[in-house]
Design a protein around this motif. Sequence first.
Motif, PDB file in Angstrom:
ATOM      1  N   LYS A  30       0.806  -1.217   0.000  1.00  0.00           N
ATOM      2  CA  LYS A  30       0.000   0.000   0.000  1.00  0.00           C
ATOM      3  C   LYS A  30       0.842   1.271   0.000  1.00  0.00           C
ATOM      4  O   LYS A  30       1.937   1.304   0.565  1.00  0.00           O
ATOM      5  N   TYR A  31       0.280   2.312  -0.619  1.00  0.00           N
ATOM      6  CA  TYR A  31       0.882   3.639  -0.538  1.00  0.00           C
ATOM      7  C   TYR A  31       0.259   4.340   0.661  1.00  0.00           C
ATOM      8  O   TYR A  31      -0.894   4.747   0.614  1.00  0.00           O
ATOM      9  N   GLY A  32       1.032   4.436   1.731  1.00  0.00           N
ATOM     10  CA  GLY A  32       0.546   5.118   2.924  1.00  0.00           C
ATOM     11  C   GLY A  32       1.126   6.522   2.973  1.00  0.00           C
ATOM     12  O   GLY A  32       0.556   7.470   2.458  1.00  0.00           O
ATOM     13  N   CYS A  33       2.296   6.650   3.568  1.00  0.00           N
ATOM     14  CA  CYS A  33       2.927   7.964   3.705  1.00  0.00           C
ATOM     15  C   CYS A  33       3.760   8.334   2.482  1.00  0.00           C
ATOM     16  O   CYS A  33       3.950   9.507   2.182  1.00  0.00           O
ATOM     17  N   CYS A  41       3.943  -0.244   2.852  1.00  0.00           N
ATOM     18  CA  CYS A  41       4.424  -0.672   1.535  1.00  0.00           C
ATOM     19  C   CYS A  41       5.462  -1.789   1.622  1.00  0.00           C
ATOM     20  O   CYS A  41       6.116  -2.084   0.619  1.00  0.00           O
ATOM     21  N   LYS A  42       5.620  -2.413   2.762  1.00  0.00           N
ATOM     22  CA  LYS A  42       6.729  -3.360   2.919  1.00  0.00           C
ATOM     23  C   LYS A  42       6.589  -4.582   2.013  1.00  0.00           C
ATOM     24  O   LYS A  42       5.512  -5.148   1.856  1.00  0.00           O
ATOM     25  N   VAL A  43       7.715  -4.949   1.431  1.00  0.00           N
ATOM     26  CA  VAL A  43       7.852  -6.179   0.655  1.00  0.00           C
ATOM     27  C   VAL A  43       9.155  -6.841   1.113  1.00  0.00           C
ATOM     28  O   VAL A  43       9.933  -6.241   1.856  1.00  0.00           O
ATOM     29  N   LEU A  44       9.370  -8.061   0.668  1.00  0.00           N
ATOM     30  CA  LEU A  44      10.625  -8.737   0.990  1.00  0.00           C
ATOM     31  C   LEU A  44      11.597  -8.561  -0.160  1.00  0.00           C
ATOM     32  O   LEU A  44      11.274  -8.887  -1.313  1.00  0.00           O
ATOM     33  N   ASN A 125       5.934  -0.225  11.733  1.00  0.00           N
ATOM     34  CA  ASN A 125       4.660  -0.411  11.042  1.00  0.00           C
ATOM     35  C   ASN A 125       3.560   0.308  11.812  1.00  0.00           C
ATOM     36  O   ASN A 125       3.266  -0.042  12.960  1.00  0.00           O
ATOM     37  N   ILE A 126       2.946   1.266  11.166  1.00  0.00           N
ATOM     38  CA  ILE A 126       1.916   2.075  11.820  1.00  0.00           C
ATOM     39  C   ILE A 126       0.526   1.581  11.432  1.00  0.00           C
ATOM     40  O   ILE A 126       0.262   1.297  10.265  1.00  0.00           O
ATOM     41  N   CYS A 127      -0.334   1.468  12.449  1.00  0.00           N
ATOM     42  CA  CYS A 127      -1.735   1.092  12.223  1.00  0.00           C
ATOM     43  C   CYS A 127      -2.611   2.209  12.785  1.00  0.00           C
ATOM     44  O   CYS A 127      -2.644   2.418  13.980  1.00  0.00           O
TER      45      CYS A 127
END
Length: 154
Positions: A30-33, A41-44, A125-127
């Motif tokens: 996802k595009y968050g900030c 947007c985390k991926v491995l 990681n922000i929720c």
Amino acid sequence: MNGVAHPISLDRDRSLLYVLREELGLTGAKYGCGEGECGACKVLLEGLAVRACAIPVSEALGRSIVTIEGLAQGGRLHPVQQAFLELCPFQCGFCTPGMIMAGASLLSQNPNPTEEEVRTAMDGNICRCGGYLRVVEAILRAAQGTLRPEARSR
Ligand code: FES
Ligand code: FES
């Protein structure tokens, strides 16, 4: 990308997240900030969780990338995915793919983390819905293999 090579025609300075979402249609990250702060947007990248918005695609060329779309293997969900299904540690779900990728990265390096280690690993990681406690519980459960048998076989 998720085990498949993709030629990239775009500007090499584009972010990896832009290429994933706009060029390859992989919208799980996802595009968050957009500034490397929220973790949505985390991926491995080579097995480690990275913020795809903060990496130019040139840094990822020729390297292994796994997105949430490619995390399940052989028709079986990753244990962190199963744990999230079991405990539902989300409301809107916007942060969830990044959370799962961060959890998967942690368990690949440390299969039996302490609660403190999980909290530290998930610190980036922000929720905005505030589901942190259950996120930590889900990752610990995935590590401990305490999911219901039916959840394991989904
Ligand atoms: S969108 Fe990448 S860290 Fe927030
Ligand atoms: S569940 Fe809504 S942002 Fe985390």
